[in-house]
Design an enzyme around this catalytic site. Structure first.
Site, PDB file in Angstrom:
ATOM      1  N   ARG A 107      34.226  48.056  44.186  1.00 15.65           N
ATOM      2  CA  ARG A 107      33.104  47.868  42.969  1.00 15.65           C
ATOM      3  C   ARG A 107      32.069  47.126  43.718  1.00 15.65           C
ATOM      4  O   ARG A 107      30.938  47.083  43.174  1.00 15.65           O
ATOM      5  CB  ARG A 107      34.052  46.941  41.708  1.00 15.65           C
ATOM      6  CG  ARG A 107      34.684  47.872  40.960  1.00 15.65           C
ATOM      7  CD  ARG A 107      35.469  47.044  39.803  1.00 15.65           C
ATOM      8  NE  ARG A 107      36.136  45.976  40.182  1.00 15.65           N
ATOM      9  CZ  ARG A 107      37.724  46.161  40.493  1.00 15.65           C
ATOM     10  NH1 ARG A 107      37.995  47.353  40.336  1.00 15.65           N
ATOM     11  NH2 ARG A 107      38.220  45.171  40.722  1.00 15.65           N
TER      12      ARG A 107
ATOM     13  N   GLU B 152      44.713  38.585  44.553  1.00 18.37           N
ATOM     14  CA  GLU B 152      45.332  37.863  43.402  1.00 18.37           C
ATOM     15  C   GLU B 152      46.531  38.661  42.945  1.00 18.37           C
ATOM     16  O   GLU B 152      47.404  38.045  42.649  1.00 18.37           O
ATOM     17  CB  GLU B 152      44.192  37.656  42.358  1.00 18.37           C
ATOM     18  CG  GLU B 152      44.624  36.874  41.273  1.00 18.37           C
ATOM     19  CD  GLU B 152      43.542  36.976  40.102  1.00 18.37           C
ATOM     20  OE1 GLU B 152      42.747  37.662  40.177  1.00 18.37           O
ATOM     21  OE2 GLU B 152      43.888  36.155  39.248  1.00 18.37           O
TER      22      GLU B 152
END
Ligand code: AMP
Length: 176
Positions: free
Chosen positions: A64, A101
């Site tokens: 992204r 994460e």
């Protein structure tokens, strides 16, 4: 036509709970990408502090980060350097491992993508724990180049990711 600087970019981020796994609140940027206004304002925000600086390179993180990085590079008249997941780049690479994460991964850069003395802006969509951005910065520095700043669309401030970036300036479009 409203002034792009007056739109609230937060209105274009969709929270998707439990994606890609339970407990993660995924920040979906596709509504922002679908709005020419919001996308333009975001690219402007990511580029603005560096406008007029000469000889910059823009390095962006797959995947992204590429969407914003390419637009920022064009905006600034800078060269674009892809930082990719392992096995994607065809030439000789350097690799850096990092913790996400959600999981672990590694990033690679072409060893001739930049040279000592190059000044580099690192772009990504989300700064969460900072592992990804810090690994990207490490790759840039391993080539002898300087990370001038990170320029990131969304910072999840409560995860303190910027603490892992060694005091390098971080320009952010949307804070949570
Ligand atoms: P981190 O290494 O923890 O800072 O994670 C940052 C990377 O993981 C970025 O490349 C993001 O694309 C992705 N990411 C991490 N957390 C999220 C989230 N909550 N929503 C969307 N993308 C995320």
């Amino acid at each position: 036509m409203t002034n792009p600087t007056h739109i609230d970019l937060r209105d274009y981020i969709r929270d998707v709970p439990d994606f890609p796994k339970p407990g993660i609140m995924f920040k979906d940027i596709t509504p922002l990408l679908g709005s020419p206004h919001a996308f333009n304002a975001t690219v402007d925000h990511l580029s603005r502090p560096f406008a007029g600086e000469r000889g910059l390179k823009v390095a962006a993180i797959e995947s992204r980060g590429f969407i914003f990085g390419a637009a920022v590079a064009q905006h600034l008249g800078a060269g674009f350097v892809p930082i990719r997941k392992p096995g994607k780049l065809p030439w000789k690479t350097h690799r850096s491992e990092y913790a996400l994460e959600y999981g672990t991964d590694a990033l690679e850069i072409h060893e001739d993508a930049m040279a000592p003395g190059d000044r580099v802006i690192v772009i990504d969509d989300v700064l969460a724990t900072g592992g990804t951005a810090s690994a990207a910065g490490e790759l840039v520095r391993r080539l002898g180049a300087e990370v001038v700043a990170y320029s990131i669309v969304i910072e999840l401030t409560f995860l303190n990711g910027r603490d892992r970036l060694g005091g390098t300036p971080v320009n952010v479009a949307i804070h949570y």
